[in-house]
Enzyme design. Sequence first.
Site, PDB file in Angstrom:
ATOM      1  N   TYR A   1     -79.939 -10.147  28.587  1.00  0.00           N
ATOM      2  CA  TYR A   1     -78.684  -9.764  27.919  1.00  0.00           C
ATOM      3  C   TYR A   1     -78.919  -9.706  26.414  1.00  0.00           C
ATOM      4  O   TYR A   1     -79.313 -10.680  25.777  1.00  0.00           O
ATOM      5  CB  TYR A   1     -77.614 -10.785  28.250  1.00  0.00           C
ATOM      6  CG  TYR A   1     -76.253 -10.501  27.652  1.00  0.00           C
ATOM      7  CD1 TYR A   1     -75.458  -9.467  28.138  1.00  0.00           C
ATOM      8  CD2 TYR A   1     -75.764 -11.289  26.611  1.00  0.00           C
ATOM      9  CE1 TYR A   1     -74.204  -9.218  27.597  1.00  0.00           C
ATOM     10  CE2 TYR A   1     -74.510 -11.043  26.065  1.00  0.00           C
ATOM     11  CZ  TYR A   1     -73.739 -10.008  26.564  1.00  0.00           C
ATOM     12  OH  TYR A   1     -72.492  -9.765  26.028  1.00  0.00           O
TER      13      TYR A   1
ATOM     14  N   GLU B   1     -88.112  -9.053  34.866  1.00  0.00           N
ATOM     15  CA  GLU B   1     -87.887  -9.092  33.423  1.00  0.00           C
ATOM     16  C   GLU B   1     -89.087  -8.530  32.669  1.00  0.00           C
ATOM     17  O   GLU B   1     -88.932  -7.711  31.761  1.00  0.00           O
ATOM     18  CB  GLU B   1     -87.599 -10.526  32.966  1.00  0.00           C
ATOM     19  CG  GLU B   1     -87.343 -10.632  31.471  1.00  0.00           C
ATOM     20  CD  GLU B   1     -86.961 -12.039  31.035  1.00  0.00           C
ATOM     21  OE1 GLU B   1     -87.586 -12.545  30.075  1.00  0.00           O
ATOM     22  OE2 GLU B   1     -86.046 -12.633  31.645  1.00  0.00           O
TER      23      GLU B   1
ATOM     24  N   ASP C   1     -88.771 -12.494  53.730  1.00  0.00           N
ATOM     25  CA  ASP C   1     -88.627 -13.906  54.114  1.00  0.00           C
ATOM     26  C   ASP C   1     -87.552 -14.000  55.187  1.00  0.00           C
ATOM     27  O   ASP C   1     -86.434 -13.506  54.990  1.00  0.00           O
ATOM     28  CB  ASP C   1     -88.191 -14.761  52.923  1.00  0.00           C
ATOM     29  CG  ASP C   1     -89.283 -14.939  51.888  1.00  0.00           C
ATOM     30  OD1 ASP C   1     -90.380 -14.378  52.072  1.00  0.00           O
ATOM     31  OD2 ASP C   1     -89.037 -15.636  50.877  1.00  0.00           O
TER      32      ASP C   1
END
Length: 249
Positions: free
Chosen positions: A108, A71, A167
Amino acid sequence: MSLQIQMLGTGSAFAKTLYNTSALVRSTNGNVLIDCGYSTPKSLHEINIQPDQIDGIIISHIHADHVGGLEEMAFRLLYEFNHKKTKLFLTQSIAAILWENTLKGGMYNPSDGFTRIEDYFEIVLIDEHIPTEILPGFTVEMITTMHIPHKPNYSLFINDRTFYSADTQFNAELLMQEVVNKRNCHTILHDCQLSGYGAIHATLEQLLTLPHDIQERIYLMHYGDNMMNYIGKTGSMRFIQQHEVLTLS
């Protein structure tokens, strides 16, 4: 062409001082991230790399310590760097859930026309188990590995000679047969849970069962803040540390 990998962080999901495990692959043809956890933008700042200098981001799975920095990267590219769209390399199974399950809540913005992940990043889909050229001289093959049951998760072969686990649960057969015997990988970067039961990560105890010649190729990452307590207790394996650089080819 020299290909280098620099660890931006080497800590586990719960580490407080070591930063999230992620890496910067550097070459003369560009810079590509492997994962982008919430501490990744800070680590990039510390080595004087700006978001617009990143040519692509490879996503192994959608846990926050691997995607929590997307983000910030997207918003900085939008507002500080004239809406540059960095490439996001991911499989179809991750693409189907990354926006809806992780990023949409904060990103959004229909009033400004940002309603899809494609509005922020240039999406490049990668087929599983097929080598894909990310940059000239830099090829990645994403293979399915087990981390959390029923959730898509991938480890990476880089130029078919380096294995990057991201991972994964311990898989001795994969390491011994595919990574070493078949592909003869010279470098293995493997996540390592230092203590406790290995429910979702390979543990140090498990990795120590590997033959000596395989241990010699392994750099341990994704470990806890108490790593210093385990110096000298890792067999022939060694800890790779934040901002350390390895030359891969």
